[in-house]
Design an enzyme around this catalytic site. Structure first.
Site, PDB file in Angstrom:
ATOM      1  N   VAL A 275      21.082  41.785  10.761  1.00 40.32           N
ATOM      2  CA  VAL A 275      20.406  41.676  12.053  1.00 40.32           C
ATOM      3  C   VAL A 275      19.785  43.026  12.375  1.00 40.32           C
ATOM      4  O   VAL A 275      20.465  44.054  12.356  1.00 40.32           O
ATOM      5  CB  VAL A 275      21.381  41.255  13.181  1.00 40.32           C
TER       6      VAL A 275
ATOM      7  N   ALA B 204      20.880  48.281  13.715  1.00 38.73           N
ATOM      8  CA  ALA B 204      20.975  47.093  12.854  1.00 38.73           C
ATOM      9  C   ALA B 204      22.432  46.916  12.428  1.00 38.73           C
ATOM     10  O   ALA B 204      23.261  47.794  12.681  1.00 38.73           O
ATOM     11  CB  ALA B 204      20.087  47.253  11.623  1.00 38.73           C
ATOM     12  N   LYS B 205      22.743  45.832  11.823  1.00 41.03           N
ATOM     13  CA  LYS B 205      24.077  45.623  11.245  1.00 41.03           C
ATOM     14  C   LYS B 205      23.990  44.490  10.249  1.00 41.03           C
ATOM     15  O   LYS B 205      23.105  43.638  10.353  1.00 41.03           O
ATOM     16  CB  LYS B 205      25.084  45.244  12.346  1.00 41.03           C
ATOM     17  N   GLY B 206      24.898  44.495   9.288  1.00 47.33           N
ATOM     18  CA  GLY B 206      24.908  43.406   8.316  1.00 47.33           C
ATOM     19  C   GLY B 206      26.308  43.126   7.846  1.00 47.33           C
ATOM     20  O   GLY B 206      27.243  43.848   8.184  1.00 47.33           O
TER      21      GLY B 206
ATOM     22  N   ASP C   7      30.968  50.021   6.493  1.00 43.21           N
ATOM     23  CA  ASP C   7      31.723  49.593   7.675  1.00 43.21           C
ATOM     24  C   ASP C   7      33.008  48.976   7.135  1.00 43.21           C
ATOM     25  O   ASP C   7      33.363  49.195   5.969  1.00 43.21           O
ATOM     26  CB  ASP C   7      30.901  48.590   8.510  1.00 43.21           C
TER      27      ASP C   7
END
Ligand code: NAD
Length: 413
Positions: A56, A101-103, A142
């Protein structure tokens, strides 16, 4: 309450303070792009298995988007969306030239072999490589991912686009990683706890600390605070809480973690052992540092927390309703978007070094980290006092104002 609803609530409180119109709010809140992909790998036993991966990209007005990759069974679109928006406000509060952002992939990495995790990572890159890049969107580690995953990610991405280590951060130090990246989040949590307690007029050696989670963030925060003479009286991981009222031997805990499977404290003897969730409500704790997972302080337990200060090492550990209860009770909360920004700050330093083909010393990384976080802390502290709001609302106000300004300059296009 779902994770994105919770971060949106914090955003709305700050947006109300700032008097932001609803159309601008929508524009700031809505993610720029969301990608969901099927990730298929061959398991070691020859059978195929499918996983769902997400990226995202929340906001790009302040620069290329930045945010970690999480491998965890709870990863879903709502969680990734919430974490992506947190990254937008976090990079803005720390004043880094990035968006958010992050995934992640919905998978328990403990159930896969190392070769399977490598295949999973490479398959994920094959699906999302077009939307990431050093000037577009830069992933990093992460929960459930580490420097090995970052190295596989980079190698697979470079098969499409050629040499460019700045596509990802958190790489192994000998492979274009930054010295001090691994310790950065926990060190930042420690640095900021120290600063906050000084502001509140407390002496370090009289300030008892409890840390939930003894992973990357919790263990490095414990190390820093122990060296700064704070008594660490309790730490926990999924195996339980380890408590000693006169202060734990942090060096021995770190040694135990290094020498035991999955870095767990199971079997550590030199203290009292309590259930894992007992840590949050201990009576003689002054500063509580949730540094494990999100959503641990809720409407149900907020009244029972004895600590007068909470420093959010984890992302989203306190639900909005619990935050309200804590605020009413006079508990000071240092919010995640400031407290754990040390990791993305050193990721930024890694990206800068990669782009310049230059290497910083550990001393330089640590001193620039302290400088960046101190500036951010002072700014948040002053904004909170000026507007008589919580540190969380102040941090959001600063982040939102910076992103809004960048959006306006770009014509929100
Ligand atoms: P990690 O996987 O290294 O460690 C997590 C720790 O929490 C482990 O010790 C685990 O046993 C423990 N844990 C899990 N559930 C628990 C529970 N219910 N009770 C007690 N302990 C529990 O993860 P990490 O990298 O240290 O990340 C921790 C948190 O910090 C996450 O919310 C992550 O998003 C956030 N964070 C991490 C970074 C980073 O650079 N690693 C940066 C910013 C934010």
């Amino acid at each position: 309450m779902k994770a994105f609803e919770a971060t949106t609530r914090f955003f709305e409180i700050a947006a109300d303070q700032l008097g932001i119109e609803s159309d601008i709010r929508q524009s700031l809140l809505m993610p720029s792009r969301e990608m969901q992909v099927q990730v298929t790998i061959e398991r070691d036993n020859g059978r195929l298995e499918n996983f769902v991966g997400f990226r995202v990209q929340h906001d790009k007005y302040r620069g290329p988007m930045k945010g970690g990759l999480r491998y965890h069974p709870n990863v879903d679109l709502d969680e990734v969306r919430a974490l992506a928006s947190l990254m937008t406000w976090k990079t803005a509060v720390a004043n880094l030239p990035f968006g958010g952002a992050k995934g992640g992939i919905g998978v328990d990495p403990n159930t896969l072999s190392s070769r399977e995790i490598e295949r999973l990572t490479r398959a994920f890159v094959d699906k999302i490589h077009e939307i990431v890049g050093p000037d577009k969107d830069i992933p990093g580690p992460d929960m459930g991912t580490d420097h090995r995953v970052m190295a596989w990610f980079r190698n697979q991405w470079e098969k499409y686009y050629g040499f460019n280590p700045s596509v990802i951060t958190g790489k192994p130090v000998e492979e274009y990683g930054a010295k001090g990246r691994e310790e950065a989040t926990g060190r930042g949590v420690g640095l900021l706890t120290h600063k906050l307690m000084k502001r509140l007029g407390a002496n370090s050696n009289e300030t008892n600390i409890a840390i939930q989670g003894f992973g990357n963030v919790g263990a490095h925060a414990a190390k820093f605070l122990d060296e700064a003479q704070f008594p660490i009286i309790a730490v926990s991981d999924i195996s339980g809480t380890y408590y000693r009222g006169s202060g734990l031997n942090v060096r021995a805990l770190l040694k135990h973690k290094l020498e035991h499977p999955r870095g767990l404290l199971e079997g550590y003897q030199d203290c009292e052992k309590l259930p894992a969730d007992a840590l949050l409500e201990l009576g003689d704790v002054h500063v509580l540092i949730p540094a494990a997972v999100g959503g641990v302080i809720t409407e149900e337990n907020a009244e029972k927390i004895q600590a007068k200060v909470i420093v959010e090492g984890a992302n989203g550990p306190v639900y909005p309703i619990a935050d309200y209860i804590l605020h009413e009770r006079g508990v000071t909360v240092l919010p995640d978007i400031l407290a754990n920004a040390g990791g993305v700050t050193v990721s930024y330093f890694e990206w800068v070094q990669n782009r310049q083909h230059y290497r910083w010393t550990l001393d330089r990384v640590r001193s620039e980290l302290e400088h960046t976080l101190s500036d951010a802390f002072e700014n948040v502290w002053q904004t909170a006092n000026q507007h008589s709001v919580s540190l969380r609302t102040a941090a959001y106000m600063i982040g939102i104002t910076r992103v809004q300004r960048a959006g306006e300059l770009a014509g929100f296009a």
